[in-house]
Design a protein around this motif. Sequence first.
Motif, PDB file in Angstrom:
ATOM      1  N   GLU A  13     -42.229  41.958 -31.377  1.00 28.37           N
ATOM      2  CA  GLU A  13     -43.011  42.880 -30.554  1.00 28.37           C
ATOM      3  C   GLU A  13     -44.505  42.616 -30.696  1.00 28.37           C
ATOM      4  O   GLU A  13     -44.972  42.197 -31.750  1.00 28.37           O
ATOM      5  CB  GLU A  13     -42.718  44.332 -30.930  1.00 28.37           C
ATOM      6  CG  GLU A  13     -41.311  44.778 -30.571  1.00 28.37           C
ATOM      7  CD  GLU A  13     -41.112  46.263 -30.798  1.00 28.37           C
ATOM      8  OE1 GLU A  13     -42.000  47.056 -30.415  1.00 28.37           O
ATOM      9  OE2 GLU A  13     -40.077  46.626 -31.368  1.00 28.37           O
ATOM     10  N   HIS A  42     -49.111  40.608 -33.043  1.00 27.97           N
ATOM     11  CA  HIS A  42     -47.729  40.213 -32.790  1.00 27.97           C
ATOM     12  C   HIS A  42     -47.007  40.159 -34.126  1.00 27.97           C
ATOM     13  O   HIS A  42     -47.467  39.510 -35.066  1.00 27.97           O
ATOM     14  CB  HIS A  42     -47.668  38.841 -32.106  1.00 27.97           C
ATOM     15  CG  HIS A  42     -46.280  38.359 -31.875  1.00 27.97           C
ATOM     16  ND1 HIS A  42     -45.457  38.906 -30.905  1.00 27.97           N
ATOM     17  CD2 HIS A  42     -45.553  37.418 -32.500  1.00 27.97           C
ATOM     18  CE1 HIS A  42     -44.286  38.302 -30.946  1.00 27.97           C
ATOM     19  NE2 HIS A  42     -44.319  37.392 -31.906  1.00 27.97           N
ATOM     20  N   SER A  74     -47.960  50.626 -28.049  1.00 29.05           N
ATOM     21  CA  SER A  74     -47.320  49.585 -27.242  1.00 29.05           C
ATOM     22  C   SER A  74     -48.193  49.265 -26.045  1.00 29.05           C
ATOM     23  O   SER A  74     -48.942  50.114 -25.558  1.00 29.05           O
ATOM     24  CB  SER A  74     -45.946  50.042 -26.768  1.00 29.05           C
ATOM     25  OG  SER A  74     -45.102  50.242 -27.860  1.00 29.05           O
TER      26      SER A  74
END
Length: 75
Positions: A13, A42, A74
């Motif tokens: 992610e 990351h 996010s």
Amino acid sequence: MPAMPLSLIKAGETVKVSRVKGNEDMKHHLKDLGFVEGNEVHVVSSSGANLIVTILGARFGLDTKVAQHVMTVSE
């Protein structure tokens, strides 16, 4: 979406730093590594008590206790 500690982000992610918590030494150390508001992080791998992340083209290993101080959102 609410901010989550970097320590809870799964491998693969990419998130953005929303803020850094902790005492001044911790904040300064993380800022020097590139953990400042808006930078992308990351998560390369997450295993047990350690994370491997990339930020600003550099790869770092972080203890999850340190990663808990980096709040992320996010993209």
